[in-house]
Design an enzyme around this catalytic site. Structure first.
Site, PDB file in Angstrom:
ATOM      1  N   LYS A   2       0.836  -1.210   0.000  1.00 26.94           N
ATOM      2  CA  LYS A   2       0.000   0.000   0.000  1.00 26.94           C
ATOM      3  C   LYS A   2       0.865   1.252   0.000  1.00 26.94           C
ATOM      4  CE  LYS A   2      -4.244  -2.202   1.061  1.00 26.94           C
ATOM      5  NZ  LYS A   2      -5.261  -2.665   2.006  1.00 26.94           N
TER       6      LYS A   2
ATOM      7  N   ARG B  98      -2.782 -10.436   4.471  1.00 28.83           N
ATOM      8  CA  ARG B  98      -3.201 -10.526   3.059  1.00 28.83           C
ATOM      9  C   ARG B  98      -2.108  -9.871   2.223  1.00 28.83           C
ATOM     10  NH1 ARG B  98      -5.486  -7.309  -0.677  1.00 28.83           N
ATOM     11  NH2 ARG B  98      -7.033  -8.203  -2.078  1.00 28.83           N
TER      12      ARG B  98
HETATM   13  N1  PMM Z   1      -7.171  -4.440   0.492  1.00 31.59           N
HETATM   14  C1  PMM Z   1      -7.483  -4.488  -0.803  1.00 31.59           C
HETATM   15  C2  PMM Z   1      -8.476  -5.367  -1.284  1.00 31.59           C
HETATM   16  N2  PMM Z   1      -9.121  -6.196  -0.438  1.00 31.59           N
HETATM   17  N3  PMM Z   1      -9.484  -6.993   1.741  1.00 31.59           N
HETATM   18  C3  PMM Z   1      -9.209  -6.946   3.046  1.00 31.59           C
HETATM   19  N4  PMM Z   1      -9.887  -7.737   3.901  1.00 31.59           N
HETATM   20  N5  PMM Z   1      -8.255  -6.104   3.556  1.00 31.59           N
HETATM   21  C4  PMM Z   1      -7.545  -5.256   2.763  1.00 31.59           C
HETATM   22  O1  PMM Z   1      -6.706  -4.499   3.293  1.00 31.59           O
HETATM   23  C5  PMM Z   1      -7.827  -5.267   1.364  1.00 31.59           C
HETATM   24  C6  PMM Z   1      -8.825  -6.165   0.885  1.00 31.59           C
HETATM   25  C7  PMM Z   1      -6.785  -3.565  -1.739  1.00 31.59           C
HETATM   26  O2  PMM Z   1      -5.537  -4.037  -2.091  1.00 31.59           O
HETATM   27  P1  PMM Z   1      -5.238  -4.741  -3.516  1.00 31.59           P
HETATM   28  O3  PMM Z   1      -5.783  -3.837  -4.586  1.00 31.59           O
HETATM   29  O4  PMM Z   1      -3.805  -4.919  -3.576  1.00 31.59           O
HETATM   30  O5  PMM Z   1      -5.954  -6.068  -3.518  1.00 31.59           O
END
Ligand code: PMM
Length: 298
Positions: free
Chosen positions: A234, A274
């Protein structure tokens, strides 16, 4: 609520790990990210074709992922939403193929219709970044399906969420808002042992809010539910250690910083992280676990 003083942080996380879905709490799980989108901030477009996404996911499993989080909607700040039909056509072939191979699959969606189709295709967990706020059908669907549910802290859709990044005390407010979503999920019939909470780093949060939430992990854990942390790649990690007006590191160069957040998460007893790069995450957790096995660190 103020974060504990530095000398208290380790003591406050000491020896406490919350068990959660698919875990007895002995160690932090690794959730590998599979974004089947053209526009996610860190890997948008790279795994947009189902075959590319499936091959990528197999690599994450080989690197040690415990779960795969498959999503078809980008939540980058400012993103607009795909149609339900488009989202289904992105994720369902990928969920089906990986579940059929025995992978433990999480569906990353805010739509009950997509969650339902993914569960029918073999997904084992629903990850809703809106914590059930975006679609009133989500909580009843998850309750009826009797599957684990990730409730993330969320203040509105990506198109204008950063306008809502205003907090007097971010840790206290995120804890309060998450507790209210936890109570809504329980009232809808989702069992407490299936509920995971997530502070939602980067969602209606500025860099200073994300850092405060990392420092506030013990307070989040004190909500009594397992915690999922999504710090991976991020923007705040692209800025760390750089002069204020310097260009942030590109997303693909944030995995070492991500691994550092994984160690903090492991120390704080977080249920799962994650992440995009599973290999460096596993290395970070292996170092922590080996040190803990030898009596060092909590
Ligand atoms: N961040 C993203 C997408 N889904 N789900 C959860 N539970 N927590 C998060 O911090 C989260 C998520 C955005 O990140 P990406 O675009 O790299 O998937």
């Amino acid at each position: 609520m103020t974060a504990p003083a530095p000398s208290q942080w380790l003591a406050s996380v000491s020896g406490r790990h919350t068990p959660g879905p698919f875990s007895d709490g002995a160690r932090t799980l690794v959730m590998g990210v599979v974004n089947v989108t053209p526009d996610s901030f860190s890997d948008g477009g790279q795994w947009f074709e189902p075959d590319a996404a499936i091959t990528h996911a197999r690599g994450l499993l080989a690197d040690g992922a415990d779960l795969l989080d498959i999503g078809g909607e980008s939540t980058r700040p400012g993103a607009s939403r795909p149609s339900v039909h488009e989202e289904l056509s992105r994720v369902i072939p990928v969920v089906s193929a990986l579940a059929a191979e025995g992978a433990r699959v999480s569906i990353d969606t805010m739509r009950a219709e997509v969650a339902g189709a993914a569960l029918a295709a073999g997904a084992a967990l629903v990850n809703d970044v809106s914590g059930g706020l975006a679609d009133p059908q989500m909580l009843p669907l998850v309750a009826a399906a009797q599957v684990p549910f990730v409730v993330m802290h969320w203040r509105g859709h990506s198109v204008d969420m950063q306008d809502r990044a205003a907090y007097a005390d971010v840790v206290a407010e995120v804890c309060r808002e998450l507790a209210s979503r936890r109570d809504a999920a329980l009232a809808a019939g989702i069992r407490a042992d299936r509920l995971v909470l997530d502070p939602g780093l980067g969602f209606a949060k500025l860099a200073e809010h994300n850092w405060a939430l990392l420092a506030g992990l013990p307070a989040l854990r004190d909500l009594g539910q397992p915690i999922l942390l999504g710090a991976s790649r991020k923007a705040f990690l692209g800025k760390v250690g750089r002069p204020e007006h310097a260009t942030p590191r590109p997303a693909a160069e944030r995995d070492v910083a991500t691994a550092a957040t994984t160690v903090l998460a492991g120390l704080a007893g977080v249920w799962a992280v994650r992440v995009h790069d599973v290999r460096s995450t596993r290395d970070a957790l292996d170092v922590l676990e080996a040190t803990q096995a030898h009596g060092g660190t909590p």
